[in-house]
Every structure is written in C-alpha cells, then in structure tokens.
Motif scaffolding. Structure first.
Motif, mmCIF file in Angstrom:
data_model
loop_
_atom_site.group_PDB
_atom_site.id
_atom_site.type_symbol
_atom_site.label_atom_id
_atom_site.label_comp_id
_atom_site.label_asym_id
_atom_site.label_seq_id
_atom_site.Cartn_x
_atom_site.Cartn_y
_atom_site.Cartn_z
ATOM 1 N N THR A 69 0.818 -1.215 0.000
ATOM 2 C CA THR A 69 0.000 0.000 0.000
ATOM 3 C C THR A 69 0.852 1.265 0.000
ATOM 4 O O THR A 69 0.390 2.321 -0.387
ATOM 5 C CB THR A 69 -0.945 0.015 1.216
ATOM 6 N N LYS A 70 2.098 1.168 0.449
ATOM 7 C CA LYS A 70 3.000 2.320 0.408
ATOM 8 C C LYS A 70 4.394 1.816 0.040
ATOM 9 O O LYS A 70 4.683 0.628 0.161
ATOM 10 C CB LYS A 70 3.010 3.054 1.749
ATOM 11 N N PRO A 71 5.280 2.716 -0.423
ATOM 12 C CA PRO A 71 6.624 2.280 -0.837
ATOM 13 C C PRO A 71 7.358 1.562 0.296
ATOM 14 O O PRO A 71 7.250 1.936 1.461
ATOM 15 C CB PRO A 71 7.331 3.586 -1.196
ATOM 16 N N ILE A 72 8.097 0.540 -0.074
ATOM 17 C CA ILE A 72 8.879 -0.222 0.895
ATOM 18 C C ILE A 72 10.156 0.550 1.211
ATOM 19 O O ILE A 72 10.872 0.975 0.312
ATOM 20 C CB ILE A 72 9.225 -1.616 0.345
ATOM 21 N N ILE A 73 10.428 0.708 2.491
ATOM 22 C CA ILE A 73 11.670 1.323 2.958
ATOM 23 C C ILE A 73 12.223 0.433 4.053
ATOM 24 O O ILE A 73 11.470 -0.036 4.913
ATOM 25 C CB ILE A 73 11.428 2.752 3.498
ATOM 26 N N LYS A 122 15.009 1.601 -0.685
ATOM 27 C CA LYS A 122 13.849 2.470 -0.869
ATOM 28 C C LYS A 122 13.205 2.135 -2.201
ATOM 29 O O LYS A 122 13.883 2.072 -3.225
ATOM 30 C CB LYS A 122 14.271 3.939 -0.854
ATOM 31 N N GLN A 123 11.905 1.924 -2.185
ATOM 32 C CA GLN A 123 11.163 1.642 -3.407
ATOM 33 C C GLN A 123 10.729 2.940 -4.069
ATOM 34 O O GLN A 123 10.311 3.886 -3.392
ATOM 35 C CB GLN A 123 9.924 0.795 -3.086
ATOM 36 N N TRP A 124 10.839 2.980 -5.402
ATOM 37 C CA TRP A 124 10.338 4.109 -6.182
ATOM 38 C C TRP A 124 9.018 3.709 -6.805
ATOM 39 O O TRP A 124 8.887 2.621 -7.357
ATOM 40 C CB TRP A 124 11.328 4.499 -7.280
#
Length: 197
Positions: A69-73, A122-124
């Motif tokens: 649901t949100k970028p993986i960090i 960090k996912q873009w």
C-alpha cells in the motif's frame, strides 16, 4: 592461455537461497584475462525446477512487492542477529539477484565478494508495471576482509531481465551499468544505458 590469462573449468551445484534445496547443477568455463575487465564466463545449467515453476515463483515475488500500500523502505537487512523481517524478504531476494552482478564484475582471480547486508533500501513508485528500488549494499571482500559499500538501482518486471546500475564507494570512476544475458527471471540481468541516479 598464453597472452590471455588463466582459464578454469568449474562444476558446481546451486541451491535455493531461501529453502536451501538443490536448484540444479552447472558446468562453466571462466577466463580471467590479464586486463582488469570482468572474467569471460560460459555457463550451462540443468535446473531441477522447470521454467513454469520458476515463472510462478517470480510472479509471486512480484505480486508481493507490487501490492504494497505504500513504498517499501528498510534498513539493516539482515539485522545484527541475522534476522530478516518477513515483509522485507522480497526486497532481500532482489538485492541478492542484483548484487550478484556487481560481485561477478568486480571479482578477480585473487578477490571475491559476498553480500553481507542491505544497509538501506527504498522503493520508487512508477507509473508503468516495473518495480524499482534504490539499495545501498555492503559487500564483503575476500581475502582482504574489507567491507565495500555500493549504491545499486534495480528495475524488474517478471518475464524481463533484471536491470542493474551501480556505483561502489571504493571506485573513482562514474556510474557502471549492469549487463547480462538471462531473461525471464529475477536472476537475469540486462545492460541498460541511462541517466545517473
């Protein structure tokens, strides 16, 4: 080989990095040239899994990442106790695949590398179907025991080769592009020219 370098014939088995199961056996020839360029490798493998099973595993990995649901960090994967959070296992898997190209290109007859840790990831978010990550990975250099930090940008879509660009802190040259010939799996890597990070 006179005026060229040393050629090695290698027979080895591979294993699934998660389950430890036998994934197949390979025969390879490796020529370390006298220049500092990457070794010339010719490899043939007999996988124990069929192509359909590999594609299904790639798709499961992709869907797990794609439906966040949100970028993986993340940071410090694995942690100081060797643990990897289940939610971060997919990004660890991609880091293993991507960093293997860096290790191959940097290896020489006298130096080898192992990925010690994903320091950060960090996912873009992209508008197309590809998934993209920025990694900082720590490579353990053997036999010097040095730890080398490399920045890696990785882009992937199942059925397409993995694209890797990287820069290692110990090097004074510019951005390097990953290249390879395999396709259809996260283990495949493709040469890509493009802008800096």
């Amino acid at each position: 080989i006179p005026d060229s370098g040393h050629k090695y014939y290698v027979q080895f088995t591979t294993e699934d990095y998660r389950s430890g199961e036998n994934a197949g056996s390979c025969l390879a020839t490796v020529l370390y040239r006298k220049t500092k360029s990457p070794p010339l490798v010719n490899i043939k493998c007999m996988p124990t899994k069929d192509q359909k099973q590999i594609q299904e595993e790639d798709n499961r990995l992709y869907q797990k990442i794609r439906h966040q649901t949100k970028p993986i960090i993340g940071n410090n994967i694995p942690d100081s106790y060797g643990n990897i959070e289940p939610a971060l296992e997919p990004v660890w898997a991609l880091a293993v695949a991507g960093s293997s190209y860096i290790m191959w290109e940097k290896s020489t007859e006298n130096l080898g590398y192992f990925m010690a840790q994903v320091k950060s990831v960090k996912q873009w978010i992209r508008k197309d179907d590809f998934i993209e990550f920025d990694y900082t990975v720590l490579l353990h250099e053997i036999p010097t025991q040095e730890i080398i930090s490399c920045h890696m940008r990785l882009t992937w879509l199942p059925g397409h080769p993995l694209k890797v660009k990287y820069f290692c802190a110990s090097e004074n040259q510019g951005l390097e592009d990953g290249s390879g010939m395999e396709s259809g799996s996260a283990a495949g890597i493709l040469h890509e020219r493009g802008a800096n990070f």
